[in-house]
Design a protein around this motif. Structure first.
Motif, PDB file in Angstrom:
ATOM      1  N   TRP A 201       0.783  -1.256   0.099  1.00  0.00           N
ATOM      2  CA  TRP A 201      -0.034  -0.092  -0.015  1.00  0.00           C
ATOM      3  C   TRP A 201       0.927   1.080   0.090  1.00  0.00           C
ATOM      4  N   ASN A 202       2.012   1.249   0.778  1.00  0.00           N
ATOM      5  CA  ASN A 202       2.891   2.240   0.666  1.00  0.00           C
ATOM      6  C   ASN A 202       3.504   2.413  -0.748  1.00  0.00           C
ATOM      7  N   GLY A 203       3.731   1.466  -1.552  1.00  0.00           N
ATOM      8  CA  GLY A 203       4.322   1.717  -2.837  1.00  0.00           C
ATOM      9  C   GLY A 203       3.181   2.225  -3.855  1.00  0.00           C
ATOM     10  N   ILE A 204       1.966   1.846  -3.605  1.00  0.00           N
ATOM     11  CA  ILE A 204       0.471   2.467  -4.300  1.00  0.00           C
ATOM     12  C   ILE A 204       0.455   3.714  -4.003  1.00  0.00           C
ATOM     13  N   ALA A 205       0.603   4.215  -2.829  1.00  0.00           N
ATOM     14  CA  ALA A 205       0.413   5.549  -2.634  1.00  0.00           C
ATOM     15  C   ALA A 205       1.557   6.510  -3.055  1.00  0.00           C
ATOM     16  N   ASN A 206       2.682   5.912  -3.125  1.00  0.00           N
ATOM     17  CA  ASN A 206       3.879   6.601  -3.736  1.00  0.00           C
ATOM     18  C   ASN A 206       3.563   6.881  -5.264  1.00  0.00           C
ATOM     19  N   SER A 207       2.989   5.956  -5.825  1.00  0.00           N
ATOM     20  CA  SER A 207       2.686   5.928  -7.233  1.00  0.00           C
ATOM     21  C   SER A 207       1.788   7.012  -7.556  1.00  0.00           C
ATOM     22  N   LEU A 208       1.101   7.713  -6.522  1.00  0.00           N
ATOM     23  CA  LEU A 208       0.088   8.565  -6.695  1.00  0.00           C
ATOM     24  C   LEU A 208       0.674  10.099  -6.458  1.00  0.00           C
ATOM     25  N   ARG A 209       1.808  10.157  -5.595  1.00  0.00           N
ATOM     26  CA  ARG A 209       2.158  11.412  -5.389  1.00  0.00           C
ATOM     27  C   ARG A 209       2.812  12.156  -6.332  1.00  0.00           C
ATOM     28  N   GLY A 210       2.321  13.562  -6.483  1.00  0.00           N
ATOM     29  CA  GLY A 210       2.935  14.438  -7.396  1.00  0.00           C
ATOM     30  C   GLY A 210       2.129  14.266  -8.817  1.00  0.00           C
ATOM     31  N   LYS A 211       1.254  13.182  -9.039  1.00  0.00           N
ATOM     32  CA  LYS A 211       0.740  12.995 -10.057  1.00  0.00           C
ATOM     33  C   LYS A 211      -0.562  13.661 -10.359  1.00  0.00           C
ATOM     34  N   LYS A 212      -1.023  13.893 -11.676  1.00  0.00           N
ATOM     35  CA  LYS A 212      -2.216  14.448 -12.039  1.00  0.00           C
ATOM     36  C   LYS A 212      -3.314  13.102 -11.908  1.00  0.00           C
ATOM     37  N   VAL A 213      -4.058  13.310 -11.054  1.00  0.00           N
ATOM     38  CA  VAL A 213      -5.225  12.158 -10.734  1.00  0.00           C
ATOM     39  C   VAL A 213      -6.553  12.324 -11.417  1.00  0.00           C
ATOM     40  N   MET A 214      -6.953  11.783 -12.176  1.00  0.00           N
ATOM     41  CA  MET A 214      -8.215  11.896 -12.488  1.00  0.00           C
ATOM     42  C   MET A 214      -9.474  10.778 -12.116  1.00  0.00           C
ATOM     43  N   ILE A 215     -10.212  11.011 -11.513  1.00  0.00           N
ATOM     44  CA  ILE A 215     -11.370   9.914 -10.862  1.00  0.00           C
ATOM     45  C   ILE A 215     -12.512  10.138 -11.824  1.00  0.00           C
ATOM     46  N   ILE A 216     -12.817   8.804 -12.312  1.00  0.00           N
ATOM     47  CA  ILE A 216     -14.090   8.630 -13.197  1.00  0.00           C
ATOM     48  C   ILE A 216     -15.147   7.891 -12.213  1.00  0.00           C
ATOM     49  N   TRP A 217     -16.040   8.893 -11.839  1.00  0.00           N
ATOM     50  CA  TRP A 217     -17.269   8.028 -10.962  1.00  0.00           C
ATOM     51  C   TRP A 217     -18.340   7.461 -11.848  1.00  0.00           C
ATOM     52  N   GLY A 218     -18.705   6.424 -11.839  1.00  0.00           N
ATOM     53  CA  GLY A 218     -19.881   6.169 -13.068  1.00  0.00           C
ATOM     54  C   GLY A 218     -21.179   6.095 -12.307  1.00  0.00           C
ATOM     55  N   GLN A 219     -21.851   5.125 -12.851  1.00  0.00           N
ATOM     56  CA  GLN A 219     -23.284   5.216 -12.349  1.00  0.00           C
ATOM     57  C   GLN A 219     -23.581   4.759 -11.189  1.00  0.00           C
ATOM     58  N   THR A 220     -24.229   5.258 -10.174  1.00  0.00           N
ATOM     59  CA  THR A 220     -24.440   4.673  -8.705  1.00  0.00           C
ATOM     60  C   THR A 220     -25.891   5.201  -8.382  1.00  0.00           C
ATOM     61  N   HIS A 221     -26.689   4.342  -7.606  1.00  0.00           N
ATOM     62  CA  HIS A 221     -27.739   4.493  -7.196  1.00  0.00           C
ATOM     63  C   HIS A 221     -27.630   5.041  -5.478  1.00  0.00           C
ATOM     64  N   HIS A 222     -26.925   4.367  -5.061  1.00  0.00           N
ATOM     65  CA  HIS A 222     -26.689   4.547  -3.618  1.00  0.00           C
ATOM     66  C   HIS A 222     -25.172   4.684  -3.382  1.00  0.00           C
ATOM     67  N   THR A 223     -24.882   5.715  -2.468  1.00  0.00           N
ATOM     68  CA  THR A 223     -23.299   5.750  -2.015  1.00  0.00           C
ATOM     69  C   THR A 223     -23.277   5.497  -0.439  1.00  0.00           C
ATOM     70  N   ALA A 224     -22.345   4.646  -0.186  1.00  0.00           N
ATOM     71  CA  ALA A 224     -22.292   3.964   1.180  1.00  0.00           C
ATOM     72  C   ALA A 224     -21.634   5.174   2.247  1.00  0.00           C
ATOM     73  N   PRO A 225     -22.366   5.163   3.204  1.00  0.00           N
ATOM     74  CA  PRO A 225     -21.781   6.359   3.982  1.00  0.00           C
ATOM     75  C   PRO A 225     -20.296   6.349   4.558  1.00  0.00           C
ATOM     76  N   GLU A 226     -19.828   5.235   4.432  1.00  0.00           N
ATOM     77  CA  GLU A 226     -18.601   4.842   4.975  1.00  0.00           C
ATOM     78  C   GLU A 226     -17.452   5.437   3.577  1.00  0.00           C
ATOM     79  N   LEU A 227     -17.965   5.549   2.647  1.00  0.00           N
ATOM     80  CA  LEU A 227     -17.200   5.941   1.317  1.00  0.00           C
ATOM     81  C   LEU A 227     -17.057   7.478   1.504  1.00  0.00           C
TER      82      LEU A 227
END
Length: 579
Positions: A201-227
C-alpha cells in the motif's frame, strides 16, 4: 534470438513477468516458434514429454513440487484434446495448469485442413478461463491479445487456483524468422486485494504522489456512508479531479458534474495540459463514454488506468489498464490515506476553470428546450428516470438539483424497458416518480402502462419528434430527408389515444407556451394522478439546434467570456494558460 511474431513476443514477455518458467513440451511443428524462442531464453525451464496425456500429468507433478503454475505446450489437432484427463484432475485438485495450445487460423475450421478441430472450447467445463488469441496485424489486435493473455495468467490464481487455456493461432510457423534479441516490455496487469501488506500500500500511495489524478465516478444509485468521508478527504489531498454526470448521483469535493460538456469544450492544443497521469475509475457506466475515450486513447502510454471493482473483473476501456483493485471503494481510499498521499496538485482547479465558464443551453422551442424547462420546474427530493438515447444525452447538458436521484438503464444502453423499469420503481411509493422518454422508446415499451401495478404517482415527459433523432446526429444534414423511412423509423403517431384509454391524464404541447403550461401541471406535487405530457417537435430542427449548441462550446469562441468573467482569483490561473 526470439521469434519476430508479435503474438509470441507478447506471450513470452508476460509469461516471464508472471513468473511462469516451467514449460512441458510435446513434439510437433505448429508451436515451433514458441518453443524455439523459449529455448534461447535461460529464464524458461523446458521439459520434453512425447505423449501429451503424460505431459500434462507431468506438469501437475511440477506444480505440486514447486507450488507454482506450470505450462504445457503442444501443436494443433488432437494433441490438445489429449490433455483432457489431466485438465479435469487439475480442475478438481485446483492446480494452476496453463495450457498453451497452438492452432491453425479459425477461418480454416471445417475446411478439410490438416490437424484441426474446434479446440478453442475443448475444456469448457473444466477450466477457469479460456482465451482465444488472434494473429496480430495492428495495434488493436495487440491490445486485445495483451489483455487476453493478462486475463488468462491472472485467472490461474484468482478466487482459487485452476487450469487456464490460451489457444494460439499460428499461420505460417515454417516461415517464421528469429531476429529479436530482446522481449518487449509489454503491459502487465496486476490485481490487488484489501489484505495487501503495508509496504504494498505504501508503494501504491507513492505512485500517486505528485501525479495528475483523474477519478471517473460512474453510475451509482446509493453511496455507502463510509465512502463519502474518506473519498472527500482523499481527493482533496490528491488534488484530483472527479468527473461525473447525472447518473453518478454524487456531489462531493473536487467533483464536476458537467463532464459531457467539459470534454467537448477542451481545445486540442490544451488536451496535453488536461491529460492525467493516472485515471482511477469506479462504479458503472457514464454518458460521456465517447468523449472521455476521445481525450484519453490518443495519449498512448502517457497515463495509467486503475480500476476499483469488488468483482475483480478486467475492464479496459481506455486500453491502458495496469492495476485492478478487487475491493470496496472505501477500502481503497482508506488504505491510501493511511499510507499518506499529500499532494499540492492544481489539477482540479484547471478543470474547474473551464467548468465555470460553461453555460446551460438557451435554445428555441425543441426537445432541448422542453428538457430545460422541465428541469427548472422539477421539485426537489424526487426520483427521476431518464430513457436512453437522446434524452440521457440532452440531460447531460443541464445541472440537476443534488437532491434529485437519477436512474437510467445504462448497463447496455438500449431502449428496451425504460418505461417498464420506471413503472416497477413507482409501484410501491406515493412519492412522484418522473420519466423523460423519447417517442420510439415509449412506443416500443407502451404496454408498460397497461399494468395493474401502475402507480398514480408517475409523471411522464414524452418527447415526440416522430422518429429517432439520435440516428441523425452523426450524419450530414443533407441526409435528413432520406433517413426517416428506415434508419430513424419516421412515423406520425401520438400517444393520446392509448394514454387516455388507460385513464391517465394526457396533455400535449406544440410550442413554448403550451410546453411551459404542461410542465407546470406535470411537476405540480399537489396534483394526484398519473400524467403524460407529450411534447411535439421536429427531429430535423432538434438535431440542428443540438449540433449548434455543441459547436458553441468550442473554446475558441469562449475565450472572451472567460476574460470578462474572470475574477482576480482566477486571473492568475488564466495567466498560466497564456490567455
Amino acid at each position: 534470438m526470439y521469434s519476430d511474431n508479435p503474438l509470441i513476443l507478447n506471450l513470452l514477455s508476460l509469461l516471464k513477468q508472471f513468473g511462469i518458467r516451467r514449460i512441458v513440451i510435446s513434439p510437433g511443428s505448429r508451436h515451433f516458434s514458441i518453443i524455439h524462442s523459449m529455448e534461447n531464453d535461460p529464464f524458461f525451464d523446458l521439459y520434453s514429454v512425447v505423449d501429451e496425456r503424460s505431459a500434462a500429468f507431468f506438469a501437475l507433478g511440477l506444480i505440486q513440487r514447486y507450488n507454482e503454475p506450470a505450462a504445457v505446450c503442444c501443436t494443433s489437432g488432437t494433441s490438445a484434446i489429449n490433455y483432457g484427463s489431466a485438465v479435469v484432475e487439475a480442475f478438481y485438485q485446483r492446480l494452476p495448469l496453463l495450457l498453451l495450445t497452438a492452432d491453425r487460423l479459425p477461418e480454416f475450421l471445417g475446411q478439410m485442413e490438416d490437424q484441426m478441430f474446434k479446440q478453442d472450447d475443448a475444456f469448457h467445463h473444466f477450466i477457469k478461463y479460456h482465451g482465444q488469441l488472434k494473429q496480430i496485424s495492428n495495434s488493436f489486435d495487440e491490445w486485445f491479445c495483451n489483455r487476453v493473455i493478462n486475463e488468462g495468467l491472472l485467472a490461474l490464481n484468482h478466487h482459487g487456483q485452476g487450469p487456464v487455456q490460451l489457444n494460439i493461432p499460428i499461420e505460417n510457423h515454417h516461415l517464421d524468422t528469429f531476429a529479436q534479441t530482446n522481449l518487449p516490455a509489454v503491459r502487465k496487469i496486476t490485481r490487488y486485494f484489501s489484505y495487501e501488506r503495508t509496504e504494498v500500500w505504501n508503494g501504491i500511495a507513492n505512485s500517486l504522489r505528485g501525479k495528475k489524478v483523474m477519478i471517473i465516478w460512474g453510475q451509482t444509485h446509493h453511496t455507502a456512508p463510509e465512502l463519502r468521508e474518506v473519498f472527500n478527504t482523499a481527493v482533496k489531498q490528491l488534488g484530483a479531479v472527479v468527473l461525473t454526470d447525472n447518473l453518478s448521483n454524487w456531489n462531493g469535493d473536487n467533483t464536476l458534474d458537467d463532464t459531457f460538456l467539459l470534454l467537448r469544450a477542451l481545445k486540442r492544443s490544451e488536451k496535453s495540459e488536461f491529460s492525467p497521469d493516472i485515471v482511477i475509475s469506479m462504479f458503472g457506466n457514464y454518458v460521456f463514454n465517447g468523449e472521455i475515450k476521445g481525450l484519453l486513447r490518443p495519449l498512448g502510454k502517457s497515463f495509467e488506468h486503475w480500476l476499483i471493482d469488488p468483482s475483480g473483473i478486467i475492464c479496459d476501456p481506455f486500453k491502458r489498464l495496469t492495476r485492478i483493485f478487487e475491493m470496496r471503494e472505501d477500502v481503497f481510499f482508506s488504505q491510501i490515506l493511511t499510507a499518506g498521499i499529500e499532494s499540492k496538485s492544481d489539477y482540479y482547479e484547471k478543470w474547474k476553470l473551464i467548468s465555470d465558464i460553461l453555460e446551460e443551453p438557451k435554445v428555441p422551442y425543441s426537445e432541448l428546450y422542453a428538457i430545460g424547462d422541465f428541469i427548472k420546474s422539477l421539485p426537489k427530493n424526487v426520483d427521476l428516470h431518464i430513457a436512453n438515447s437522446s434524452p440521457i444525452r440532452m440531460f447531460s447538458t443541464f445541472k440537476l438539483d443534488p437532491t434529485i436521484k437519477v436512474y437510467c438503464n445504462r448497463g447496455v444502453n438500449g431502449i428496451d424497458g425504460c418505461m417498464s423499469t420506471t413503472v416497477g420503481f413507482s409501484a410501491n411509493t406515493d412519492n412522484p416518480v418522473f420519466l423523460v422518454i423519447g417517442d420510439l422508446t415509449f412506443f416500443y415499451d407502451m404496454n408498460a402502462l397497461w399494468n395493474r401495478h401502475l402507480g398514480s404517482n408517475i409523471r411522464i415527459l414524452l418527447l415526440n419528434n416522430e422518429g429517432g433523432a439520435v440516428m441523425h446526429m452523426p450524419l450530414h444534414d443533407r441526409m435528413a430527408s432520406i433517413l426517416p423511412k428506415h434508419v430513424s423509423a419516421g412515423h406520425g403517431t401520438s400517444a393520446k389515444g392509448w394514454v387516455e384509454s388507460l385513464g391517465i391524464r394526457y396533455i400535449s404541447a406544440t410550442n413554448e407556451r403550451e410546453c411551459q403550461d404542461g410542465v407546470q401541471i406535470l411537476t405540480d406535487n399537489s396534483y394526484t394522478g398519473a400524467v403524460v405530457l407529450e411534447v411535439f417537435t421536429q427531429k430535423e430542427s432538434d438535431v440542428k439546434i443540438l449540433k449548434e449548441y455543441f459547436k458553441s462550446l468550442n473554446r475558441e469562441t469562449l475565450m472572451d467570456k472567460v476574460k470578462m468573467k474572470a475574477s482576480s482569483k482566477i486571473k492568475g490561473v488564466l495567466k498560466h494558460f497564456n490567455i
